[in-house]
Scaffold this motif. Structure first.
Motif, PDB file in Angstrom:
ATOM      1  N   ALA A   1       0.831  -1.208   0.000  1.00 15.84           N
ATOM      2  CA  ALA A   1       0.000   0.000   0.000  1.00 15.84           C
ATOM      3  C   ALA A   1       0.864   1.256   0.000  1.00 15.84           C
ATOM      4  CB  ALA A   1      -0.922  -0.008   1.216  1.00 15.84           C
ATOM      5  N   ILE A   2       1.934   1.231   0.779  1.00 14.89           N
ATOM      6  CA  ILE A   2       2.850   2.370   0.820  1.00 14.89           C
ATOM      7  C   ILE A   2       3.608   2.500  -0.499  1.00 14.89           C
ATOM      8  CG2 ILE A   2       4.932   3.293   1.940  1.00 14.89           C
ATOM      9  CD1 ILE A   2       3.877   2.058   4.561  1.00 14.89           C
ATOM     10  N   ALA A   3       4.014   1.373  -1.062  1.00 12.37           N
ATOM     11  CA  ALA A   3       4.706   1.379  -2.357  1.00 12.37           C
ATOM     12  C   ALA A   3       3.813   1.955  -3.453  1.00 12.37           C
ATOM     13  CB  ALA A   3       5.144  -0.038  -2.724  1.00 12.37           C
ATOM     14  N   GLY A   4       2.500   1.772  -3.292  1.00 14.76           N
ATOM     15  CA  GLY A   4       1.560   2.265  -4.294  1.00 14.76           C
ATOM     16  C   GLY A   4       1.217   3.735  -4.154  1.00 14.76           C
ATOM     17  N   GLY A   5       1.622   4.350  -3.054  1.00 14.65           N
ATOM     18  CA  GLY A   5       1.392   5.793  -2.936  1.00 14.65           C
ATOM     19  C   GLY A   5       0.737   6.280  -1.659  1.00 14.65           C
ATOM     20  N   TYR A   6       0.186   5.384  -0.841  1.00 12.60           N
ATOM     21  CA  TYR A   6      -0.371   5.828   0.436  1.00 12.60           C
ATOM     22  C   TYR A   6       0.773   6.262   1.355  1.00 12.60           C
ATOM     23  CZ  TYR A   6      -5.042   3.824  -0.404  1.00 12.60           C
ATOM     24  OH  TYR A   6      -6.293   3.526  -0.893  1.00 12.60           O
ATOM     25  N   LYS A   7       0.547   7.311   2.131  1.00 13.48           N
ATOM     26  CA  LYS A   7       1.543   7.756   3.106  1.00 13.48           C
ATOM     27  C   LYS A   7       1.471   6.860   4.345  1.00 13.48           C
ATOM     28  CE  LYS A   7       1.281  12.582   1.605  1.00 13.48           C
ATOM     29  NZ  LYS A   7       0.929  13.966   2.008  1.00 13.48           N
ATOM     30  N   LYS A   8       2.563   6.789   5.088  1.00 15.79           N
ATOM     31  CA  LYS A   8       2.595   5.963   6.296  1.00 15.79           C
ATOM     32  C   LYS A   8       1.571   6.432   7.329  1.00 15.79           C
ATOM     33  CE  LYS A   8       7.310   4.123   6.261  1.00 15.79           C
ATOM     34  NZ  LYS A   8       8.585   4.023   7.023  1.00 15.79           N
ATOM     35  N   LYS A   9       1.234   7.717   7.281  1.00 13.12           N
ATOM     36  CA  LYS A   9       0.285   8.268   8.251  1.00 13.12           C
ATOM     37  C   LYS A   9      -1.176   8.056   7.844  1.00 13.12           C
ATOM     38  CE  LYS A   9       0.106  13.003   6.393  1.00 13.12           C
ATOM     39  NZ  LYS A   9       0.272  14.431   6.707  1.00 13.12           N
ATOM     40  N   THR A  10      -1.403   7.401   6.696  1.00 15.56           N
ATOM     41  CA  THR A  10      -2.777   7.140   6.245  1.00 15.56           C
ATOM     42  C   THR A  10      -3.515   6.307   7.292  1.00 15.56           C
ATOM     43  OG1 THR A  10      -2.080   7.146   3.924  1.00 15.56           O
ATOM     44  CG2 THR A  10      -4.217   6.168   4.423  1.00 15.56           C
ATOM     45  N   PRO A  11      -4.721   6.735   7.697  1.00 16.72           N
ATOM     46  CA  PRO A  11      -5.484   6.000   8.712  1.00 16.72           C
ATOM     47  C   PRO A  11      -5.884   4.592   8.242  1.00 16.72           C
ATOM     48  CG  PRO A  11      -6.337   8.225   8.449  1.00 16.72           C
ATOM     49  CD  PRO A  11      -5.388   7.996   7.312  1.00 16.72           C
ATOM     50  N   VAL A  12      -5.854   3.669   9.182  1.00 19.09           N
ATOM     51  CA  VAL A  12      -6.284   2.296   8.930  1.00 19.09           C
ATOM     52  C   VAL A  12      -7.176   1.861  10.091  1.00 19.09           C
ATOM     53  CG1 VAL A  12      -5.586  -0.099   8.538  1.00 19.09           C
ATOM     54  CG2 VAL A  12      -4.096   1.770   7.773  1.00 19.09           C
TER      55      VAL A  12
ATOM     56  N   LEU B   1      -0.907   3.226   8.563  1.00 19.81           N
ATOM     57  CA  LEU B   1      -0.123   2.221   7.846  1.00 19.81           C
ATOM     58  C   LEU B   1       1.234   1.998   8.533  1.00 19.81           C
ATOM     59  CD1 LEU B   1      -0.833   3.045   4.088  1.00 19.81           C
ATOM     60  CD2 LEU B   1      -1.474   0.975   5.326  1.00 19.81           C
ATOM     61  N   GLY B   2       1.671   2.995   9.259  1.00 16.63           N
ATOM     62  CA  GLY B   2       2.952   2.886   9.931  1.00 16.63           C
ATOM     63  C   GLY B   2       2.959   2.006  11.164  1.00 16.63           C
ATOM     64  N   ASP B   3       1.792   1.851  11.812  1.00 16.60           N
ATOM     65  CA  ASP B   3       1.798   1.090  13.072  1.00 16.60           C
ATOM     66  C   ASP B   3       0.731  -0.002  13.194  1.00 16.60           C
ATOM     67  OD1 ASP B   3      -0.594   2.444  13.574  1.00 16.60           O
ATOM     68  OD2 ASP B   3       0.283   3.847  14.995  1.00 16.60           O
ATOM     69  N   ILE B   4      -0.125  -0.148  12.185  1.00 17.17           N
ATOM     70  CA  ILE B   4      -1.249  -1.087  12.318  1.00 17.17           C
ATOM     71  C   ILE B   4      -0.791  -2.539  12.435  1.00 17.17           C
ATOM     72  CG2 ILE B   4      -1.651  -1.425   9.841  1.00 17.17           C
ATOM     73  CD1 ILE B   4      -4.330  -1.059  12.614  1.00 17.17           C
ATOM     74  N   ALA B   5       0.276  -2.918  11.752  1.00 15.99           N
ATOM     75  CA  ALA B   5       0.758  -4.303  11.820  1.00 15.99           C
ATOM     76  C   ALA B   5       1.183  -4.653  13.246  1.00 15.99           C
ATOM     77  CB  ALA B   5       1.918  -4.507  10.848  1.00 15.99           C
ATOM     78  N   LYS B   6       1.875  -3.739  13.888  1.00 11.70           N
ATOM     79  CA  LYS B   6       2.314  -3.949  15.265  1.00 11.70           C
ATOM     80  C   LYS B   6       1.117  -4.067  16.205  1.00 11.70           C
ATOM     81  CE  LYS B   6       5.076  -1.876  18.962  1.00 11.70           C
ATOM     82  NZ  LYS B   6       5.880  -0.689  19.380  1.00 11.70           N
ATOM     83  N   LYS B   7       0.118  -3.206  16.016  1.00 14.02           N
ATOM     84  CA  LYS B   7      -1.070  -3.228  16.869  1.00 14.02           C
ATOM     85  C   LYS B   7      -1.849  -4.536  16.724  1.00 14.02           C
ATOM     86  CE  LYS B   7      -1.853   1.745  17.319  1.00 14.02           C
ATOM     87  NZ  LYS B   7      -2.831   2.855  17.158  1.00 14.02           N
ATOM     88  N   LEU B   8      -1.945  -5.029  15.499  1.00 18.66           N
ATOM     89  CA  LEU B   8      -2.658  -6.286  15.273  1.00 18.66           C
ATOM     90  C   LEU B   8      -1.919  -7.471  15.880  1.00 18.66           C
ATOM     91  CD1 LEU B   8      -3.937  -5.929  11.598  1.00 18.66           C
ATOM     92  CD2 LEU B   8      -5.242  -5.688  13.704  1.00 18.66           C
ATOM     93  N   LYS B   9      -0.597  -7.415  15.823  1.00 17.09           N
ATOM     94  CA  LYS B   9       0.209  -8.474  16.432  1.00 17.09           C
ATOM     95  C   LYS B   9      -0.001  -8.496  17.941  1.00 17.09           C
ATOM     96  CE  LYS B   9       4.896 -10.350  16.569  1.00 17.09           C
ATOM     97  NZ  LYS B   9       6.313 -10.156  16.140  1.00 17.09           N
ATOM     98  N   GLU B  10      -0.073  -7.310  18.542  1.00 15.27           N
ATOM     99  CA  GLU B  10      -0.295  -7.201  19.988  1.00 15.27           C
ATOM    100  C   GLU B  10      -1.666  -7.733  20.375  1.00 15.27           C
ATOM    101  OE1 GLU B  10       0.324  -3.062  20.637  1.00 15.27           O
ATOM    102  OE2 GLU B  10       2.522  -3.223  20.704  1.00 15.27           O
TER     103      GLU B  10
END
Length: 256
Positions: free
Chosen positions: A176-187, A205-214
């Motif tokens: 998603a980031i490679a395609g143009g979304y900024k890391k701060k884009t809400p998820v 996009l910058g922190d959602i993976a970590k939050k889901l893992k938690e």
């Protein structure tokens, strides 16, 4: 011979079933349902019919139950969670039934991404932000065309919604980031939307993976990537603007 009804029963909340779907389940002689995805209160609506859990069946077994019972003129319901037309694999079932002379009827249901939007208390399109919704899934065992890679879809900066993809969140974020979304884009990730154990995880996009893992969420969740989740600004709808005329109302004149 009778029709086979492909019925969507909604995302989880038993009250989010349509009246038509409820009546069909209550009258059904046979119900083939999608395993644990169907709430027990909905299965209990089937008072006289025989229940078949499709989770333990292969394609040919499911078809055999649908065909043989429809041929005997029984009321047969193939019960899907959400809406049967979204990742429901109904096309192959309908085509095979048609070849055998059995007609099919599809009854729509409330799908999980709409229940997720409701849980978030937001709308998926906002004037001045985006007017487009893209519903997709990340590539895994089911391949997607190259033109539908996440990095390609992300170029539109629309509201991007993922089914069946939460276990692939790290790669999804990178694309998603490679395609143009900024890391701060809400998820926003909604786990088991409308069920009693529903859970909402918000981030970027910058922190959602970590939050889901938690939170240890690896399945049964909808992912929504979009500025509509937490817009910095947006425009009001023209439909109810006093300066806007349409077929049912003329614009109100303003005093100078």
């Amino acid at each position: 011979m009778s029709d086979v009804f492909f019925v969507g029963c909604g995302p989880g909340d038993p009250e989010l079933i349509t009246v038509k779907a409820k009546k069909l389940i209550q009258k059904a002689d046979v119900v083939v349902y999608s395993g644990s995805l169907i709430p027990k209160p909905i299965l209990k609506l089937c008072k006289k019919g025989k229940l078949y859990d499709a989770a333990g069946m292969v394609r040919e077994e499911i078809f055999d139950v649908l065909y043989k019972n429809a041929k005997k003129d029984k009321l047969v319901v193939r019960l899907h969670d959400g809406d049967p037309s979204i990742y429901g694999a109904i096309k192959e079932q309908i085509d095979n039934l048609t070849k055998k002379g059995i007609k099919s009827t599809v009854v729509p249901g409330v799908t999980a991404f709409l229940a997720s939007a409701a849980a978030l208390g937001t709308q998926l399109t906002l004037p001045g932000v985006t007017q487009t919704i893209i519903v997709t899934r990340a590539e895994s065992r089911t391949k997607v065309p190259k033109r539908e890679k996440i990095s390609e879809l992300a170029k539109h900066k629309a509201t991007l919604i993922f089914y069946l993809s939460v276990h692939l969140i790290s790669n999804l974020v990178k694309e998603a980031i490679a395609g143009g979304y900024k890391k701060k884009t809400p998820v926003a990730v909604v786990y088991r939307a409308s069920w009693k154990d529903q859970k909402i995880i918000k981030g970027t996009l910058g922190d959602i993976a970590k939050k889901l893992k938690e939170e240890k969420i690896t399945r049964t969740a909808i992912i929504i990537i979009s500025d509509v989740i937490d817009p910095e600004t947006y425009e009001y709808s023209k439909l109810y603007d006093k300066k806007f005329s349409h077929g049912y109302r003329k614009a109100k004149k303003t005093k100078n």
